[in-house]
Design a protein around this motif. Structure first.
Motif, short mmCIF file in Angstrom:
data_model
loop_
_atom_site.label_atom_id
_atom_site.label_comp_id
_atom_site.label_asym_id
_atom_site.label_seq_id
_atom_site.Cartn_x
_atom_site.Cartn_y
_atom_site.Cartn_z
N PRO A 71 79.25 24.78 120.09
CA PRO A 71 78.40 25.97 119.94
C PRO A 71 76.95 25.55 119.68
CG PRO A 71 80.39 26.16 118.61
CD PRO A 71 80.34 24.74 119.10
N ARG A 72 76.08 26.46 120.00
CA ARG A 72 74.67 26.16 119.73
C ARG A 72 74.10 27.20 118.77
NH1 ARG A 72 70.79 25.58 124.17
NH2 ARG A 72 72.39 25.46 125.80
N THR A 73 73.08 26.78 118.03
CA THR A 73 72.34 27.68 117.14
C THR A 73 70.92 27.79 117.63
OG1 THR A 73 73.72 27.12 115.22
CG2 THR A 73 71.55 28.09 114.79
N ILE A 74 70.48 29.00 117.82
CA ILE A 74 69.11 29.25 118.28
C ILE A 74 68.32 29.77 117.08
CG2 ILE A 74 67.65 30.63 119.81
CD1 ILE A 74 69.95 30.66 121.79
N THR A 75 67.22 29.11 116.81
CA THR A 75 66.39 29.47 115.66
C THR A 75 65.14 30.21 116.13
OG1 THR A 75 67.15 27.52 114.46
CG2 THR A 75 65.13 28.59 113.67
N VAL A 76 64.94 31.39 115.57
CA VAL A 76 63.76 32.20 115.88
C VAL A 76 62.86 32.22 114.64
CG1 VAL A 76 62.88 34.49 116.45
CG2 VAL A 76 64.99 33.64 117.53
N THR A 77 61.66 31.70 114.79
CA THR A 77 60.68 31.74 113.71
C THR A 77 59.77 32.94 113.94
OG1 THR A 77 60.74 29.34 113.50
CG2 THR A 77 58.86 30.49 112.51
N TYR A 78 59.61 33.76 112.90
CA TYR A 78 58.89 35.02 113.09
C TYR A 78 57.88 35.22 111.96
CZ TYR A 78 61.77 36.84 109.31
OH TYR A 78 62.36 37.03 108.08
N GLN A 79 57.02 36.17 112.17
CA GLN A 79 56.06 36.61 111.15
C GLN A 79 56.25 38.11 110.95
OE1 GLN A 79 51.77 37.37 112.12
NE2 GLN A 79 51.48 35.54 110.85
N LEU A 80 56.22 38.54 109.72
CA LEU A 80 56.31 39.97 109.44
C LEU A 80 55.18 40.33 108.48
CD1 LEU A 80 57.75 42.65 109.79
CD2 LEU A 80 59.19 42.06 107.84
N ALA A 81 54.30 41.24 108.89
CA ALA A 81 53.17 41.67 108.06
C ALA A 81 53.22 43.18 107.93
CB ALA A 81 51.85 41.23 108.68
N ALA A 82 53.20 43.65 106.71
CA ALA A 82 53.26 45.09 106.45
C ALA A 82 52.07 45.52 105.61
CB ALA A 82 54.56 45.45 105.75
N LYS A 83 51.65 46.77 105.76
CA LYS A 83 50.49 47.27 105.05
C LYS A 83 50.83 47.71 103.64
CE LYS A 83 48.15 48.87 109.23
NZ LYS A 83 47.57 50.03 109.94
N SER A 84 52.09 47.91 103.34
CA SER A 84 52.47 48.36 102.00
C SER A 84 53.85 47.84 101.69
CB SER A 84 52.46 49.89 101.92
OG SER A 84 53.48 50.43 102.76
N ASP A 85 54.18 47.95 100.38
CA ASP A 85 55.52 47.53 99.98
C ASP A 85 56.59 48.37 100.67
OD1 ASP A 85 54.31 45.72 98.37
OD2 ASP A 85 54.63 46.84 96.50
N MET A 86 56.32 49.67 100.77
CA MET A 86 57.31 50.55 101.41
C MET A 86 57.48 50.19 102.88
SD MET A 86 57.38 54.72 101.66
CE MET A 86 57.58 54.84 99.87
N ALA A 87 56.38 49.93 103.57
CA ALA A 87 56.46 49.55 104.98
C ALA A 87 57.18 48.23 105.14
CB ALA A 87 55.05 49.47 105.57
N PHE A 88 57.00 47.32 104.18
CA PHE A 88 57.66 46.03 104.22
C PHE A 88 59.18 46.22 104.09
CE2 PHE A 88 59.07 42.03 102.22
CZ PHE A 88 58.52 41.09 103.08
N ARG A 89 59.59 47.07 103.12
CA ARG A 89 61.03 47.34 102.94
C ARG A 89 61.62 48.01 104.18
NH1 ARG A 89 63.58 44.35 101.02
NH2 ARG A 89 61.79 43.00 100.90
N ASP A 90 60.87 48.98 104.72
CA ASP A 90 61.36 49.68 105.90
C ASP A 90 61.54 48.72 107.08
OD1 ASP A 90 61.44 52.09 104.60
OD2 ASP A 90 59.50 52.78 105.37
#
Length: 535
Positions: A71-90
């Motif tokens: 089997p293979r494992t594919i790694t996705v590196t991402y960035q997540l930027a939110a304007k507020s704590d609520m937007a981050f949780r959502d």
């Protein structure tokens, strides 16, 4: 040449997305989640393989056995930027929901024509106390290969040898399962799929399209209380007063009387019968010192469906005989006549006494004379003495032959006789007749045939068209990946014959040939389908 079938509505590369943007279970994560952006992907490149070998004693090196891809494992590196704590949780709530799918398609913007089958296995921890994070998502692919998003379809056509053949061209890097769609153009009992890699069979190769069976065929049938006599007299196959046939044991009456339609109330006076009877006894000298005269109807039979006359048959009709005065003398006859124009079997019922009511029945068989005789049949009629044939069996008279066995039924009384030398004798005519004794001036009060006249040929050989396993327009779908068979969209594994091998199409060309039952008139249409796979 093959054609493509696009299984995903739109596979175009989204130009506004990162080159390695992730599409999982049909949804682009970079579009669906606000603030999400794919930074890089790893694990899609060269795949290591595991080699199994065995040391052979003191020989140098080892003996190669096989290799496998883990089997293979594919790694996705991402960035997540939110304007507020609520937007981050959502954003993370939505991401968790999207990644919950199992064994879903995973593809990337820089190679949107191919997909992996993956399940999100784990992820890295992201820094706390900030709404701007980077992280990693690990997709686990138990199947390490990637697949084309489109299936290639290869329609089959007749090759130079007249064999239905499809040529698969696999431009992937590994052998893949083959699926099939087969449409019947006629009835069929068997489908064979063959290549150099194996054979698949469905239905039964020895299933017959037809078989010989036996049935009864009605050659003549006139019936109806109100128009029976009219139908009998109008039949184009009938000859009145035929004198060509012979064979009566005691000679023949002179047939020059007339037969017509007579209408009388039934014995209860509740119905008017349309009967076939004798209008006039005729004038020619007849049997037994010129006393017996009458009229006949001879029906020439149509042949059976196989073009021959019947040797197994039954002939039946209904009679009504009533003598109101002891002086009345006369009777009726039913006879079957063979291909040599001789009577094979006959029934006579009459009253020949001038002083008493004395009903008699005589049955004869060719070369054997009288085989069945009854005297003094009948019962009272209208409260007085007389003869009445419709007491039992509703007046039925029948001659039946089954091989060597002859059966006579007269108003419910039946007798059977066997003569092996006559078992193959066939009949070509049936005669009905009326007789009267002169110089009696008045006819017997009631002497009729009525209601029904029927000639049936039994045990007629015919070719029966067997309803076969596959009917015209049936579609057999074979899923090469799952090894399942569907007929008209319904799972039908019973069609698969034990020993069927689901072979794969390797790189390059694979020739596949289709066969069906030898008797299938319209052959079939077929196509093979593959989804190319790559390392």
């Amino acid at each position: 040449m093959y054609k493509f079938v696009d299984t995903i509505a739109s596979q175009g590369i989204a130009s506004s997305l990162p080159a390695e943007a992730v599409k999982f279970n049909g949804i682009w994560l970079d579009e669906e989640i606000t603030g999400f952006r794919t930074l890089r992907v790893s694990g899609r490149e060269l795949l290591e393989c595991e080699i199994t070998d065995e040391q052979m004693g003191s020989l140098d090196g080892t003996q190669y056995q096989y290799k496998r891809y883990p089997p293979r494992t594919i790694t996705v590196t991402y960035q997540l930027a939110a304007k507020s704590d609520m937007a981050f949780r959502d954003a993370y709530n939505r991401l968790n929901a999207l990644l919950s799918a199992e064994q879903a398609e995973l593809l990337f913007n820089d190679e949107a024509d191919k997909f992996f089958v993956a399940t999100k296995a784990s992820n890295s921890e992201v820094p706390a106390g900030t709404n701007h994070v980077t992280g990693e998502i690990y997709f686990y692919c138990t199947d390490p290969f990637k697949y084309s998003v489109v299936e290639k379809i290869f329609p089959a056509s007749l090759n130079e040898d007249g064999v239905l053949e499809a040529v698969i061209i696999n431009e992937g890097t590994k052998a893949v399962p083959v699926s099939y769609d087969i449409t019947m153009n006629s009835e069929n009992g068997f489908i064979g799929i063959v290549s150099e890699h194996g054979a698949m069979q469905y239905g039964y190769a020895d299933e017959a399209d037809t078989e010989e069976r036996k049935r009864s065929e009605t050659l003549i049938h006139h019936r109806g209380q109100t128009d029976f006599a009219s139908k009998m007299l109008a039949d184009s196959r009938v000859t009145l007063n035929d004198s060509s046939w012979s064979g009566l044991t005691d000679g023949m009456p002179k047939w020059n009387g007339t037969i017509g339609k007579l209408s009388y109330k039934n014995e209860h006076g509740s119905k008017t019968w349309n009967c076939l009877g004798m209008n006039d006894q005729g004038s020619s000298a007849g049997l037994k010192n010129g006393q017996w005269h009458g009229a006949n109807m001879t029906f020439t039979l149509p042949t059976k469906s196989d073009g021959t006359y019947p040797s197994n048959f039954e002939v039946d009709t209904y009679t009504w005989m009533t003598c109101a005065r002891a002086s009345q003398r006369g009777g009726a006859m039913l006879a079957v006549i063979d291909e040599d124009n001789k009577i094979l079997a006959s029934m006579w019922w009459w009253d020949g006494s001038t002083t008493a009511f004395n009903g008699s029945l005589r049955c004869d068989i060719q070369n054997h004379g009288r085989v069945f005789y009854i005297e003094n049949f009948g019962s009272d009629i209208d409260g007085g003495a007389g003869i009445r044939t419709r007491v039992n069996g509703n007046g039925l008279v029948r001659i039946r032959k089954a091989g060597a066995k002859f059966s006579f039924n007269f108003c419910g009384t039946e007798r059977s006789f066997s003569y092996s030398e006559l078992k193959d004798k066939k009949i070509s005519k049936v005669a009905l007749g009326f007789t009267q004794v002169k110089p009696t001036t008045d006819l017997i009060t009631r002497l009729y045939f009525l209601n029904s006249f029927k000639v049936i040929a039994n045990n007629v050989n015919y070719i029966y068209d067997i309803p076969n396993r596959y009917q015209p327009d049936d579609v057999l779908t074979i899923d090469g990946l799952s090894g399942k068979v569907y007929k008209n969209g319904v799972l039908d594994m019973e069609d698969e014959i034990v020993g069927t091998t689901y072979f794969k199409a390797g790189q390059g060309k694979t020739r596949i040939q289709f066969t069906n039952s030898d008797w299938a008139a319209g052959s079939m249409s077929a196509a093979a389908r593959i989804r190319e796979a790559y390392l």
